[in-house]
Every structure is written in C-alpha cells, then in structure tokens.
Design a protein around this motif. Structure first.
Motif, PDB file in Angstrom:
ATOM      1  N   LYS A 121       0.789  -1.232   0.000  1.00 34.57           N
ATOM      2  CA  LYS A 121       0.000   0.000   0.000  1.00 34.57           C
ATOM      3  C   LYS A 121       0.815   1.273   0.000  1.00 34.57           C
ATOM      4  CE  LYS A 121      -4.355  -1.575   0.956  1.00 34.57           C
ATOM      5  NZ  LYS A 121      -5.596  -0.871   0.948  1.00 34.57           N
ATOM      6  N   ALA A 122       2.117   1.168   0.173  1.00 37.66           N
ATOM      7  CA  ALA A 122       2.970   2.362   0.170  1.00 37.66           C
ATOM      8  C   ALA A 122       4.404   1.875   0.076  1.00 37.66           C
ATOM      9  CB  ALA A 122       2.748   3.173   1.447  1.00 37.66           C
ATOM     10  N   ALA A 180       6.963   1.941   2.226  1.00 36.00           N
ATOM     11  CA  ALA A 180       7.436   1.164   3.369  1.00 36.00           C
ATOM     12  C   ALA A 180       6.763  -0.213   3.415  1.00 36.00           C
ATOM     13  CB  ALA A 180       7.175   1.912   4.672  1.00 36.00           C
ATOM     14  N   HIS A 181       5.513  -0.263   2.981  1.00 34.18           N
ATOM     15  CA  HIS A 181       4.799  -1.544   2.924  1.00 34.18           C
ATOM     16  C   HIS A 181       5.423  -2.433   1.853  1.00 34.18           C
ATOM     17  CE1 HIS A 181       0.630  -3.641   3.122  1.00 34.18           C
ATOM     18  NE2 HIS A 181       1.271  -3.848   4.246  1.00 34.18           N
ATOM     19  N   GLY A 224      -0.675  10.654   1.923  1.00 33.82           N
ATOM     20  CA  GLY A 224      -1.177   9.363   1.454  1.00 33.82           C
ATOM     21  C   GLY A 224      -2.568   9.522   0.893  1.00 33.82           C
ATOM     22  N   PRO A 225      -3.164   8.502   0.365  1.00 30.22           N
ATOM     23  CA  PRO A 225      -2.642   7.148   0.210  1.00 30.22           C
ATOM     24  C   PRO A 225      -1.613   7.053  -0.914  1.00 30.22           C
ATOM     25  CG  PRO A 225      -4.769   7.323  -0.837  1.00 30.22           C
ATOM     26  CD  PRO A 225      -4.535   8.624  -0.150  1.00 30.22           C
ATOM     27  N   GLY A 226      -0.700   6.107  -0.745  1.00 31.97           N
ATOM     28  CA  GLY A 226       0.271   5.822  -1.789  1.00 31.97           C
ATOM     29  C   GLY A 226      -0.012   4.462  -2.382  1.00 31.97           C
ATOM     30  N   MET A 253      -0.546  -9.324   2.656  1.00 30.68           N
ATOM     31  CA  MET A 253      -0.145  -8.026   3.212  1.00 30.68           C
ATOM     32  C   MET A 253      -1.298  -7.074   3.457  1.00 30.68           C
ATOM     33  SD  MET A 253       3.548  -7.245   1.929  1.00 30.68           S
ATOM     34  CE  MET A 253       3.560  -6.307   3.404  1.00 30.68           C
ATOM     35  N   THR A 254      -2.433  -7.335   2.820  1.00 26.87           N
ATOM     36  CA  THR A 254      -3.536  -6.398   2.925  1.00 26.87           C
ATOM     37  C   THR A 254      -4.847  -7.140   2.710  1.00 26.87           C
ATOM     38  OG1 THR A 254      -4.525  -4.434   1.912  1.00 26.87           O
ATOM     39  CG2 THR A 254      -3.153  -5.771   0.508  1.00 26.87           C
ATOM     40  N   HIS A 274      -6.982  -6.198  -2.693  1.00 27.81           N
ATOM     41  CA  HIS A 274      -6.061  -6.440  -3.800  1.00 27.81           C
ATOM     42  C   HIS A 274      -5.099  -5.300  -4.068  1.00 27.81           C
ATOM     43  CE1 HIS A 274      -9.694  -8.739  -4.033  1.00 27.81           C
ATOM     44  NE2 HIS A 274     -10.339  -7.814  -4.696  1.00 27.81           N
ATOM     45  N   GLY A 275      -4.985  -4.361  -3.140  1.00 29.07           N
ATOM     46  CA  GLY A 275      -4.069  -3.248  -3.364  1.00 29.07           C
ATOM     47  C   GLY A 275      -4.817  -1.962  -3.626  1.00 29.07           C
ATOM     48  N   GLN A 276      -4.045  -0.947  -4.033  1.00 32.03           N
ATOM     49  CA  GLN A 276      -4.582   0.416  -4.123  1.00 32.03           C
ATOM     50  C   GLN A 276      -5.180   0.680  -5.501  1.00 32.03           C
ATOM     51  OE1 GLN A 276      -4.662   1.075  -1.027  1.00 32.03           O
ATOM     52  NE2 GLN A 276      -3.203   2.707  -0.613  1.00 32.03           N
ATOM     53  N   MET A 332      -5.217   4.101  -6.969  1.00 33.37           N
ATOM     54  CA  MET A 332      -3.889   4.568  -7.370  1.00 33.37           C
ATOM     55  C   MET A 332      -3.447   3.879  -8.664  1.00 33.37           C
ATOM     56  SD  MET A 332      -3.261   6.726  -5.052  1.00 33.37           S
ATOM     57  CE  MET A 332      -4.933   7.086  -4.578  1.00 33.37           C
ATOM     58  N   VAL A 344      -3.458 -11.299   7.353  1.00 34.99           N
ATOM     59  CA  VAL A 344      -2.454 -10.236   7.388  1.00 34.99           C
ATOM     60  C   VAL A 344      -1.752 -10.209   8.750  1.00 34.99           C
ATOM     61  CG1 VAL A 344      -2.104  -7.724   7.278  1.00 34.99           C
ATOM     62  CG2 VAL A 344      -3.654  -8.839   5.655  1.00 34.99           C
ATOM     63  N   THR A 380       4.222   6.927   4.617  1.00 36.58           N
ATOM     64  CA  THR A 380       2.987   7.321   3.947  1.00 36.58           C
ATOM     65  C   THR A 380       1.821   6.555   4.574  1.00 36.58           C
ATOM     66  OG1 THR A 380       4.014   7.908   1.851  1.00 36.58           O
ATOM     67  CG2 THR A 380       1.757   7.111   1.742  1.00 36.58           C
ATOM     68  N   ASN A 381       0.711   7.258   4.843  1.00 29.74           N
ATOM     69  CA  ASN A 381      -0.456   6.570   5.399  1.00 29.74           C
ATOM     70  C   ASN A 381      -1.651   6.794   4.475  1.00 29.74           C
ATOM     71  OD1 ASN A 381      -1.146   9.226   6.043  1.00 29.74           O
ATOM     72  ND2 ASN A 381      -0.687   8.996   8.189  1.00 29.74           N
ATOM     73  N   GLY A 438      -3.619   9.714   4.279  1.00 33.95           N
ATOM     74  CA  GLY A 438      -3.978  11.108   4.531  1.00 33.95           C
ATOM     75  C   GLY A 438      -5.280  11.590   3.903  1.00 33.95           C
TER      76      GLY A 438
END
Lengths: 514, 448
Positions: free
Chosen positions: A158-159, A161-162, A302-304, A348-349, A352-354, A357, B169, B327-328, B330
């Motif tokens: 999702k970003a 760092a993720h 965010g979101p990224g 991880m989530t 299915h992701g962002q 984005m 998760v 990043t969150n 936001g």
C-alpha cells in the motif's frame, strides 16, 4: 450610490503590526475546530425518518452520545475550504522536497479513477463482474515489469514502506525455503529511515555500511561485511545523496556470491524510468512508489501505493493475492491452494491493493508512453543538475556532479553566519516556496536535498535559483533575523514542537471534561 | 508531451550551463551494461482522448455497484457519499500537498488530522487515535505488534469472528516479526470460548464487533478476563457506522481499537485505497504506530498543530521505531472527516439506525424464502444466511441477473463444507424497496 468599480488609490504601505478586530488577516482566516462550531439541531445531510420498529441490537445498543458537532453543508464546505488555504501544494508552487518527487498530478488521472466502473466496485464481487478491473491491474503490472526489466510484480503493498516489508518478507521466505537462518541486513548510513525500521519488523538486525568520499556505498567496506549471516543488502539507487551507485552491479554480484539478496529502495526510480532497468543491475526486489514516479497525488501524506518487482529467485514467494490471465479471462488467486507452483509468503492487505492509485498510475503511463517516460527521467535529471550547477558558487555541494534527479547541499556555506539549515529552509517559506528536504540524508552536515522534478519549467527553476542565491548572500551578509525569525509570512510562525511532545494534546475535548 | 515544460532550446541552454555535452553525460555513472539506448517495448505517448477511451473501455467491462441492486459487505461497505466530500478532497491544497513536515504552511492538513483523530476517538470511545494506517487489516496487525511491545509478551489470540483477511495479514506480519498467533476456530454462530484460551503469555485477544458474520459481540467480559491476566483487548470494527448504534469499544473496555474507515467518505474502490483506524488508551500513546498530530502554539502564542511524538517513528528512531509506516492514508482521513462532519451527531446516529432497519427488513424478506435461515439474532447492517445449497454459485447466478447479492463465506474461507452454504448479506441506506424485491425474487428463483 453604486461605488463598485471605482478605482481605489494606493494608500501607504501596509502596517505589519496591525491587529484586526476579527482575528482574520485578509484572505487568511482563523478557523476554529469543527467541534467548536456545531449546534444541536443542525445536520449537513438529509435523511428519511427511521421507521418505528424494534431494533435487533440486544443489550448492546449505544446508550451515550458520540459528541459530534452538528453542522450544515455550507458551514462544512467553508470550514474545509478555509483550511485548504493554509496549505502549500504542488499545484500552487514548486515543491522541491528531495526524495519525495513532488511532480505535477494530472487531473485526467483523477477523472478516470472516479469512473464508477473502477471507483464503485466491491473488492469481493464475483470475478465475472470485475474483468475490466483485473485487466487494469494486469496491464499496470505489465508496464511495471517492462519498465523495470523484472519478471514478477506484487501489486498489493500500500505504500513504499509496505513494499519494503513485502520485499524483506519474500527474502526471509526464500531463506527459510533454503533452510538458512540469516539475520543481518546491510544498509547504507544514508538510507531512508524506513529501511532499518522495515528490516527490524522482519526480525533482522541492521548493520550500517559506511559511505565513501564520493557519497556512494564503500564497496570494500560492503564486501568486508558480507558473510554467511547476511540475508540482504538494502540500497537506494539513485541514493539519497542523489547519486547513482556506479558500483551497483559489482555490489549485486558480491551479495549474491555471499548467498544474500539485493533489495533496492525504488523511491528514486524517477531518475531512471525508461533509461535504466533495475533488472539489468542485479536487483532481486524493488518497490515502486506510484505516488512518486507515477504521479499519483500525495494527498497530504497518502494514500500511496508500493508494488514490488521481483527477480526470478524471489518471484515464487510473492504474496497473495495476484491476478492471472487465464486466456479466457482474468482471475484472482487469493489462496495458496490456487497458487500452482508458487509458494506465497502470506498476505499483506485485506484486498487487492490500491486500485484507485492503479488507475491513476496507468493513466499517467499511457499518457507518457515509452518515449515520454524516458523524457521524464532525462528532464528530471537535467533539472536537478541545472540547479546544482547554478548554485555551486553560492551554496556548498558536498559531492561533485553530475547528480541524478536531486541535488544535495550541506551547510558549509552557512558556517559562521549564525543561520542554520532549518533557518534557511524557513526563510524559503517567506519567499513563497516549500523548503527542500532538510537534515536528510544524515551523512552530510545540515543537509539540503532539492528535487525539482521534470514538471518544472526553466523559468520556474531560474526563479528558485535566484531566490536561493539571494538568501545565501543575505545569510553571508549578516541579515540574520530574516532567517532566525522566519517564516514571517505564513499562517503560523514557528511552532513549538517541544511543547507538543512534552504535554501531548492529541484530540479536542469539551471544556467540561478537562 | 503535455506534462513536460522544457523546450528543446531550454534543454540545450541548461546543458551548456551545466557544462555537459549531452544528456548522456549526466547518466555517465550508469554502468555501460545497464544503459539502454533502444526504446522499451511499450506504446508511445497519447493524448487525453485516447487514454480516456482505453480506460473507459476497461471500466465498462465491470458491473459497478451503482448499476445493480447491491448487498455486499464482508469488510467493505457502500454508503451514499455526499457530493461535497469528493469536491473538497480535490482541492489542490489538500490533494497535491505532501506529508505536513513544514507545519507553518501545512496547517490545513494538520488541523483536519487533529479533527480526524478526535472523531475516531469519540466514535470508538478511546482516549486517542492516530492519523491513520493503510487499512483495517494492517491496522489490526500493527495492534498485535503494539500489544506485544506494551506487555512484553509474544502471543496474540484471534477470535474466530475476525475477518479472515485480517487474520491472514496479522498472521503474516506476526510470523515475520517473531510473534505467535493463535487463531480460534471459525465461529459462524458468534459463540466461542476465548476467555479460556488466555494464558500468561497472552499479549492480547483480538475480537471483532460486529464480527465477520455480523454478530454483535459483548466485549465487556472479554476485557475483564484479559485484564485479569495482564493481557490487552484489541477491538476490531470493519464498519465504523455501526459505532453510531452500538456500545463503543472504549465503553466496553478495549485497550486498542482498530478498524476500517472506508465506509465513511472513502468509497469501495475495489479494495483500496482504504483507511486504517487506530485508537488506544492514553497510557499506550508512546507505543502507537504511525503519525500523531498534536496541538501547540506558535512564536506569537497562536494555537497551531504539528506532527508530534515522532521519537516513535522510523525517520527518527530507524530500527527502533514502533513501525516502519511512513505514507499513510492522509486524503482518506480527510474524506472520512468531512463525511462525519456533515453527518454530525444527529446524522450519524440516524444513518446508523436507517442501515440497521434496512438490514432488518431485508433479513425478514430473505428468510421468507423456503430453506433460507439467518444465523444472527442480533446484528447491525450485515447478517449471515444459510442457504439450501452452496452460496458461491448462487451469487454468480445472481450476478448474471444483474444483482450483487452478498459475499459467499467460501470466497474468504474456502474448502470448509460447514461454511459453503453461508452467505454474508449487507444492507445500506441506498437500498430501495425495488432493490430488495429484485434480490428476493432472484434468490427465490436461483434456489428453486
């Protein structure tokens, strides 16, 4: 009498100390918190009256009030519009935050992400009703694989760092599959803070690699640290000094020879897109910040989205879920049992992701095409080098050029002036600019990292250069209060961060509760 | 290219200033073997018309929720989003700003984050909330890591009513972080004995309410039992609108609250971006992951907001940080905050009640179909039906009739014969009598 349209004559210059009766200052309105505005009996939505019927909440019905204020729609709209005007934004000016890639966010992307066929889809609708959504994810995955030269990509992180976490989990899973316990990760001193934090979340200890005099990873020091307990190296390329790691292929070979994997932090992919493929550098995993290189908006934090590309060695361990093209249609693999030969390390989530984005990023990629993306990297690098070359006499660059997409200065040029990097940055605010990234990377003193991006014109860069030059000269000339009390012209002066941390006030409470 | 301002003559001038003969000189540090001169095998640039046509074609292959009677939930909920929400979040100053690292010119973002934190704390009944996580599932995983740190214990016990993807998760995250996760058996009837599973190595128990099957869970005895053994209670909610109708997790004794904020302001988005909610008791504030916005004053004594307690975070603490998150979500916080502001106390509780009533009416209608029973006595806006045949093909048959008629439990927990006839059905305020009638008629037909 109608006096509108009568030209007003200029008076004398504004008195900066004037206190207004309202507390507002022209277009800059003081705006209370939502909670200080409400009144019982107001509501910003119209809802039908509930029916008279027994509830099915048992003894768990909420007995208390929540405490939310009542506001009408015009009050809510005005509140948030006023708040918005207290923000700097890429749409209003150059935003040279190094390592953040604040480029223009095309509005076509916003429009397309809002098509109900993407935005109003439930993640668990029958697969037959979301074929276009899976096609979009599959198409974006294809672009990412081609642009990076890597055989596989995990789309769900999702970003950034993720994505790092995803990459290190895959590395851990690959090592487990080999039956090896390797617990050390090597990361340069100049790494983003997320790198060591991520490694720690995967149970790795982090061993810093020193930089050499050229601002790159010290290859000899890296080799000396490699050993049978090293799981991976984590290297940002271009690195956080804005420099290409020119020994990168040798670094990859060294870590592979030692049985470890090569994780690349892809935050700075904007410098390379279309010109250099990470797959040609020996990388095993790299996340891609769609909110940096591919222009999805940062949204105030965010979101990224952080898809991760994988080498053949790590591809089998990519997490669930993933999209597959079955020829007759697209399918979503959500469980180990459907994953064929692959051995996903987990999930991880939730979904299915962002997706939102993904639509924006694909819209950006299709708009640029292969030719445009290459031009993106070239113009981003050109812009940064232009700033570096233009300011090298007035500010101090710890490493000679050429740089990649961002250029690094230190505070040597401020020595003896009484002006710090922070002061210099705050003075930029008065000049109408968002400051550059400051005090990062940690490997140079008082760092100032400038990333103009490719979406700035030469005129815009010339203006920035001229302002930074003037500020540098003012600091050297002893015009210190311009800096130490900056910003003068912002909705707030410097804020007391020590107080905020010492006695944290993290929410509003009604007066009677205090 | 419409997004690139440099002209060819600009480029020439700039290279001259730099002292480079060509753009290739600037890439001189790239090893020869990795320099690509030939273009990549991807199509060339295109105008807005062409790009829009391509993506519209893809979008048209999907059945959007707005085009069908819609009854899906299972962790993602659809509500009407007032028009002003999407308008306001597209203000350039919100949409195209970065993380508020320079507070003097980021007060807009910081103030709404402070308001968001306050709203989440109020709704959940907790003392404090952070400025968001990626989604509910990652927030859940982070809550377990936080409980491990706070109690210095390793084991988390997950309720059998926890959303299966949250469980997955959390298991993945804990596995790699060196924690131990014990998951209770899946509990479709909402009954399980968590209390007896708690022992002296239990850092936390993780319980969802309304749970995955729609049951309302009384957390009070669980909180008491957990606290008696020195463990924490992590409460999870995937539908925050429920907090307008039921006792809040804080009032029931939860130590940490996590949830999915998507249902307020954010929209379905095929699963992302979503909005992880994270709240806790004050005593735990220095163990919190993610950003926190706090109140302070500026040099003139005026109230203002800053990111604070950053000594917990990766950019300061590096490998000792409470999380790696940077990043969150936001802008999703902003959408949530605006939606909740528009609703206010009266609107929020009324909307919650309307959803509850919509679900009651729907459950009554659906259980009138022969062979269909409802597992829930109590629920908010979602419940579980037991059908006389496997639910996955039933849902596919409904979709073929243009109805998005819920989520089969087997979609998330495959391969369990006891669960394969179960169907999760969610109702909301946008459902009309005609939608319900169409759903009931179609289901009756498919089951006949």
């Amino acid at each position: 009498m109608m006096r509108q349209g009568r030209p007003t004559a200029p008076g004398k210059a504004g008195d900066e100390t004037l206190t207004t009766f309202s507390g507002h200052r022209g277009l800059d309105h003081e705006e209370p918190l939502l909670f200080e505005r409400g009144a019982e009996g107001r509501c910003g939505v119209d809802l039908p009256a509930p029916a008279k019927m027994a509830n099915r909440l048992g003894d768990l019905a909420r007995p208390s009030t929540i405490g939310l204020p009542g506001l009408s729609e015009p009050q809510v709209v005005r509140h948030f519009v006023r708040l918005s005007r207290k923000n700097y934004a890429i749409d209003s000016g150059l935003y040279p935050l190094g390592s953040c890639t604040m480029k223009h966010n095309p509005r076509l992307n916003e429009k397309l992400a809002r098509l109900p066929g993407f935005a109003d889809l439930h993640p668990l609708q029958p697969i037959s009703t979301v074929q276009g959504a899976l096609e979009l994810i599959n198409t974006l995955a294809h672009w990412l694989r081609v642009l990076t030269g890597m055989p596989a990509v995990a789309m769900s992180p999702k970003a950034g760092a993720h994505g790092e976490l995803c990459g290190l989990m895959a590395i851990r899973a690959a090592l487990d599959a080999r039956g090896e316990k390797r617990n050390r990760v090597l990361a340069p001193e100049s790494a983003h803070g997320t790198n060591p934090a991520t490694a720690a979340m995967c149970g790795f200890s982090v061993d810093p690699i020193p930089a050499d005099a050229r601002g790159r990873v010290d290859l000899a020091a890296l080799k000396a640290k490699l050993g049978p307990d090293v799981a991976a190296i984590m290297v940002t390329n271009p690195n956080t000094c804005g420099l290409f790691e020119n020994d990168i292929i040798e670094m990859a070979k060294a870590v592979h020879d030692a049985g470890g994997y090569f994780y690349c932090d892809g935050a700075n992919f904007n410098a390379l897109v279309g010109r250099v493929r990470p797959g040609d550098l020996g990388i095993d995993a790299m996340h891609i910040n769609l909110h940096k290189t591919f222009s999805t908006p940062h949204g105030g934090g965010g979101p990224g989205a952080g898809p991760v590309v994988f080498s053949q060695a790590l591809a089998p361990f990519a997490p669930l879920p993933f999209v597959v093209d079955r020829g007759a249609g697209f399918d979503l693999v959500e469980f180990d049992t459907d994953a064929g030969d692959a051995t996903p390390f987990g999930r991880m989530t939730a979904f299915h992701g962002q997706m939102g984005m993904f639509v924006r990023a694909l819209s950006y990629m299709l708009s640029h095409g292969a030719d445009g993306l290459r031009q993106v990297a070239e113009d981003a690098v050109l812009n940064a080098n232009y700033v570096l070359a233009s300011l090298s006499q007035d500010m101090s660059a710890p490493f000679p050029g050429p740089c990649m997409h961002e250029c690094l200065f230190d505070d040597a040029f401020l020595k003896g002036t009484g002006v710090t990097t922070l002061d210099f940055a705050k003075a930029m605010i008065d000049e109408g600019y968002h400051p550059m990234t400051i005090y990062f990377p940690l490997v140079v003193h008082g760092a100032m990292l400038i990333e103009p991006t490719e979406t700035e014109s030469k005129e815009s860069l010339d203006q920035l250069i001229s302002v930074l030059r003037s500020l540098a000269q003012a600091a050297k000339a002893g015009d210190v209060t311009r800096f130490t009390q900056a910003p003068h012209y912002a909705p707030r002066n410097r804020l007391d961060e020590t107080r905020a941390a010492r006695t944290p006030v993290l929410r509003w409470r009604p007066a009677k509760e205090e | 290219m419409r997004y690139l301002p440099l002209t060819q003559s600009d480029r020439t001038d700039m290279l001259r200033t730099i002292g480079a003969a060509s753009i290739d000189d600037l890439f001189a540090d790239v090893p020869l073997a990795a320099r690509r001169s030939e273009p990549l095998d991807l199509p060339p640039h295109q105008g807005e018309i062409e790009v829009e046509r391509m993506l519209r074609t893809m979008a048209a292959k999907n059945l959007a929720a707005c085009d069908a009677p819609f009854f899906c939930g299972a962790g993602a909920y659809r509500h009407h989003i007032p028009a002003s929400v999407d308008h306001l979040i597209q203000r350039s100053e919100f949409l195209t700003s970065y993380t508020p690292y320079q507070p003097e010119i980021s007060q807009g973002t910081l103030q709404y984050l402070f308001e968001f934190q306050t709203q989440v704390a109020m709704l959940s009944g907790m003392d404090i909330a952070n400025a968001s996580m990626y989604d509910g599932a990652t927030a859940c995983a982070e809550a377990v890591l936080m409980a491990n740190r706070a109690t210095k214990r390793r084991t988390a016990i997950l309720s059998g009513g926890l959303h299966p993807q949250y469980r997955a998760v959390t298991e993945t995250t804990s596995h790699f972080a060196g924690g131990i996760v014990r998951a209770m058996a899946v509990a479709p009837d909402g009954v399980e004995d968590i209390i007896n599973a708690i022992d002296d190595d239990t850092a936390c128990i993780v319980v969802q309410t309304p749970d995955f099957f729609g049951h309302l869970r009384d957390l009070r005895p669980l909180a008491e039992a957990a606290h008696a053994r020195g463990a924490l209670l992590v409460a999870v909610t995937t539908e925050p609108l429920a907090l307008g109708a039921i006792l809040s997790p804080g009032e029931m004794g939860a130590d940490i609250f996590v949830g999915e904020g998507q249902s307020l302001g954010v929209g379905l988005n095929f699963g992302g971006p979503y909005l992880g909610l994270f709240a806790a008791r004050s005593a735990l504030q220095r163990q919190m992951p993610g950003r926190l916005c706090g109140e302070t004053v500026d040099a003139q004594g005026r109230r203002g907001y800053v990111l604070t307690l950053s000594a917990r975070e990766q950019h300061i603490r590096r490998e000792k940080a409470t999380s790696n998150i940077c990043t969150n979500s936001g802008l999703c916080c902003l959408a949530f905050t605006i939606h909740v502001a528009l609703l206010g106390e009266a609107g929020f509780t009324q909307l919650a009640l309307l959803n509850h009533q919509s679900a009651i009416v729907l459950a009554q209608a659906l259980t009138g179909i022969p062979g269909v029973t409802c597992l829930n006595e109590y629920f908010f806006n979602e419940f579980t039906l037991r059908l006389p045949k496997p639910s996955a093909p039933v849902v596919d048959a409904l979709a073929a009739k243009g109805i998005l008629g819920g989520v089969p439990v087997s979609r998330l927990i495959p391969g369990d014969p006891n669960l394969e006839n179960l169907l999760l059905v969610a109702a909301n305020e946008t459902n009309t009598d005609a939608d319900r009638a169409a759903f009931v008629a179609a289901l009756r037909e498919v089951l006949a």
